[in-house]
Write an enzyme that holds these catalytic residues in place. Structure first.
Site, mmCIF file in Angstrom:
data_model
loop_
_atom_site.group_PDB
_atom_site.id
_atom_site.type_symbol
_atom_site.label_atom_id
_atom_site.label_comp_id
_atom_site.label_asym_id
_atom_site.label_seq_id
_atom_site.Cartn_x
_atom_site.Cartn_y
_atom_site.Cartn_z
ATOM 1 N N SER A 138 0.694 -1.100 -0.073
ATOM 2 C CA SER A 138 -0.125 -0.137 0.026
ATOM 3 C C SER A 138 0.675 1.267 0.049
ATOM 4 O O SER A 138 2.156 1.158 0.229
ATOM 5 C CB SER A 138 -0.947 0.071 1.262
ATOM 6 O OG SER A 138 -1.549 1.143 1.655
ATOM 7 N N TYR A 151 -1.822 -1.327 10.496
ATOM 8 C CA TYR A 151 -1.659 -1.311 8.962
ATOM 9 C C TYR A 151 -0.471 -0.840 8.273
ATOM 10 O O TYR A 151 0.258 -1.559 7.525
ATOM 11 C CB TYR A 151 -3.011 -0.396 8.331
ATOM 12 C CG TYR A 151 -3.407 -0.663 6.946
ATOM 13 C CD1 TYR A 151 -4.253 -1.849 6.417
ATOM 14 C CD2 TYR A 151 -2.696 0.247 5.967
ATOM 15 C CE1 TYR A 151 -4.309 -1.800 4.962
ATOM 16 C CE2 TYR A 151 -2.929 0.086 4.663
ATOM 17 C CZ TYR A 151 -3.915 -0.943 4.209
ATOM 18 O OH TYR A 151 -4.086 -1.107 2.749
HETATM 19 P P1 NAD Z 1 -11.595 -5.920 0.399
HETATM 20 O O1 NAD Z 1 -12.198 -5.791 1.819
HETATM 21 O O2 NAD Z 1 -12.522 -5.491 -0.789
HETATM 22 O O3 NAD Z 1 -10.965 -7.359 0.184
HETATM 23 C C1 NAD Z 1 -10.017 -8.153 1.210
HETATM 24 C C2 NAD Z 1 -10.145 -9.638 0.534
HETATM 25 O O4 NAD Z 1 -9.561 -10.317 1.615
HETATM 26 C C3 NAD Z 1 -11.548 -10.117 0.764
HETATM 27 O O5 NAD Z 1 -11.532 -11.193 -0.310
HETATM 28 C C4 NAD Z 1 -11.586 -10.714 2.014
HETATM 29 O O6 NAD Z 1 -12.677 -11.883 1.964
HETATM 30 C C5 NAD Z 1 -10.109 -11.305 2.358
HETATM 31 N N1 NAD Z 1 -9.891 -11.433 3.663
HETATM 32 C C6 NAD Z 1 -10.072 -10.719 4.571
HETATM 33 N N2 NAD Z 1 -9.721 -11.282 5.933
HETATM 34 C C7 NAD Z 1 -9.123 -12.616 5.500
HETATM 35 C C8 NAD Z 1 -8.642 -13.752 6.018
HETATM 36 N N3 NAD Z 1 -8.698 -13.703 7.392
HETATM 37 N N4 NAD Z 1 -8.330 -14.967 5.343
HETATM 38 C C9 NAD Z 1 -8.756 -14.782 3.714
HETATM 39 N N5 NAD Z 1 -9.209 -13.868 3.096
HETATM 40 C C10 NAD Z 1 -9.396 -12.745 4.120
HETATM 41 O O7 NAD Z 1 -10.137 -5.144 0.267
HETATM 42 P P2 NAD Z 1 -9.291 -4.555 -0.929
HETATM 43 O O8 NAD Z 1 -9.485 -2.929 -0.646
HETATM 44 O O9 NAD Z 1 -9.542 -5.128 -2.075
HETATM 45 O O10 NAD Z 1 -7.877 -4.903 -0.378
HETATM 46 C C11 NAD Z 1 -7.016 -5.812 -0.795
HETATM 47 C C12 NAD Z 1 -5.488 -5.490 -0.541
HETATM 48 O O11 NAD Z 1 -5.290 -4.182 -0.992
HETATM 49 C C13 NAD Z 1 -5.368 -5.542 0.928
HETATM 50 O O12 NAD Z 1 -4.156 -5.927 1.483
HETATM 51 C C14 NAD Z 1 -5.292 -4.004 1.608
HETATM 52 O O13 NAD Z 1 -4.617 -3.616 2.380
HETATM 53 C C15 NAD Z 1 -4.582 -3.491 0.147
HETATM 54 N N6 NAD Z 1 -4.874 -1.920 -0.571
HETATM 55 C C16 NAD Z 1 -6.034 -1.607 -0.661
HETATM 56 C C17 NAD Z 1 -6.199 -0.245 -0.954
HETATM 57 C C18 NAD Z 1 -7.710 0.402 -1.007
HETATM 58 O O14 NAD Z 1 -7.625 1.569 -1.068
HETATM 59 N N7 NAD Z 1 -8.696 -0.242 -1.151
HETATM 60 C C19 NAD Z 1 -5.008 0.602 -0.819
HETATM 61 C C20 NAD Z 1 -3.863 0.028 -0.887
HETATM 62 C C21 NAD Z 1 -3.743 -1.293 -0.230
#
Ligand code: NAD
Length: 256
Positions: A138, A151
């Protein structure tokens, strides 16, 4: 480009993980999905792209379940060629108020799971002398924001793990890189939009604008599709010697 390869994407029932899984499937890779919630919808979306798809519901906070998932992937498709460590959760609170249980869960799911999946994927990748490990860090792997201690600590850890994984395999066909998105409008971020809207008495649209205005000069969310295309690049031949980078796609967040 990726016909005959298998990609395992953790946390791919939603958001960025599903977007990346779809981009890799469009290139011909078979997909192992993982994550909570509905798996049938995502499975059907991937199958419609003409590749094989399997699902394992491992809880990424548990090493034993990650071991079972990696064994399942190897049994189903032979081996994992592309590992995308994407599963992640968020919790927002000041350090002195941060629930200890949330700290432990964020470190386990956002950081330790990447270590476990990587250590289990590497032997087969090295034997094949080809592999791609892509860690969803991130922008919070590069800079901090208040109230996101666990985080930010986990994501800085992911960037460090990425560098070491890249270095330990630098003379092989196995590369490891991190992707560092700014804001992406997934369920993880919508929760933060909702909290801002409630706290400040704003509409959903106003709260989204406010969120972008604080950090992201482009005033645009990055999309899961754009992140998927970056993952495809890392998997391409042009990515053969891209090793250990933390590549931001952040609308200028860290250029400031
Ligand atoms: P999201 O909440 O849409 O998806 C998260 C996914 O992880 C889901 O499929 C959920 O079921 C799964 N998950 C959560 N806990 C779990 C567990 N214990 N075991 C197995 N699966 C689990 O979130 P997102 O925004 O798509 O995030 C995905 C990645 O991208 C994360 O690592 C997040 O930190 C990173 N990220 C997101 C953003 C953003 O702005 N959305 C920015 C930077 C980084």
């Amino acid at each position: 480009m990726l016909q005959g390869k298998t990609a395992l994407v953790t946390g791919s029932t939603s958001g960025i993980g599903l977007g990346i899984a779809k981009s890799l499937a469009k290139q011909g890779a078979n997909i192992v999905l993982n994550g909570f919630g509905d798996a049938e919808g995502p499975k059907a979306e991937i199958a419609a792209l003409g590749v094989k798809v399997a699902y394992h519901g491992a809880d990424m906070s548990k090493a034993s379940e990650i071991e079972a998932m990696m064994a399942f992937a190897a049994d189903t498709f032979g081996r994992v060629d592309i590992l995308v460590n994407n599963a992640g959760i968020q919790h927002v609170a000041k350090i002195e108020d941060f629930p200890v249980e949330r700290w432990d869960a964020i470190i386990a799911i956002n950081l330790s799971s990447a270590f476990h999946a990587t250590r289990l994927a590497l032997p087969a990748m090295k034997a094949a002398n080809w592999g791609r490990i892509i860690n969803l860090a991130s922008i919070h792997g590069l800079v901090g924001s208040a109230e996101k201690s666990a985080y930010v600590a986990a994501k800085h850890g992911v960037v460090g793990l990425t560098k070491v994984t890249a270095l330990e395999n630098a003379t092989t066909g196995v590369t490891c890189n991190a992707i560092c998105p700014g804001w992406v409008l997934t369920p993880l971020v919508q929760k933060q939009v909702d909290a801002k809207a409630a706290a400040m008495g704003l509409s959903n649209e106003e709260a989204k604008k406010q969120l972008l205005q604080e950090k992201e000069p482009s005033m645009q969310f990055t999309t899961p599709e754009e992140l998927g295309e970056l993952a495809v690049f890392f998997c391409s031949a042009a990515g053969n010697n891209v090793r250990g980078v933390a590549w931001n796609m952040d609308g200028g967040w860290t250029a400031q």
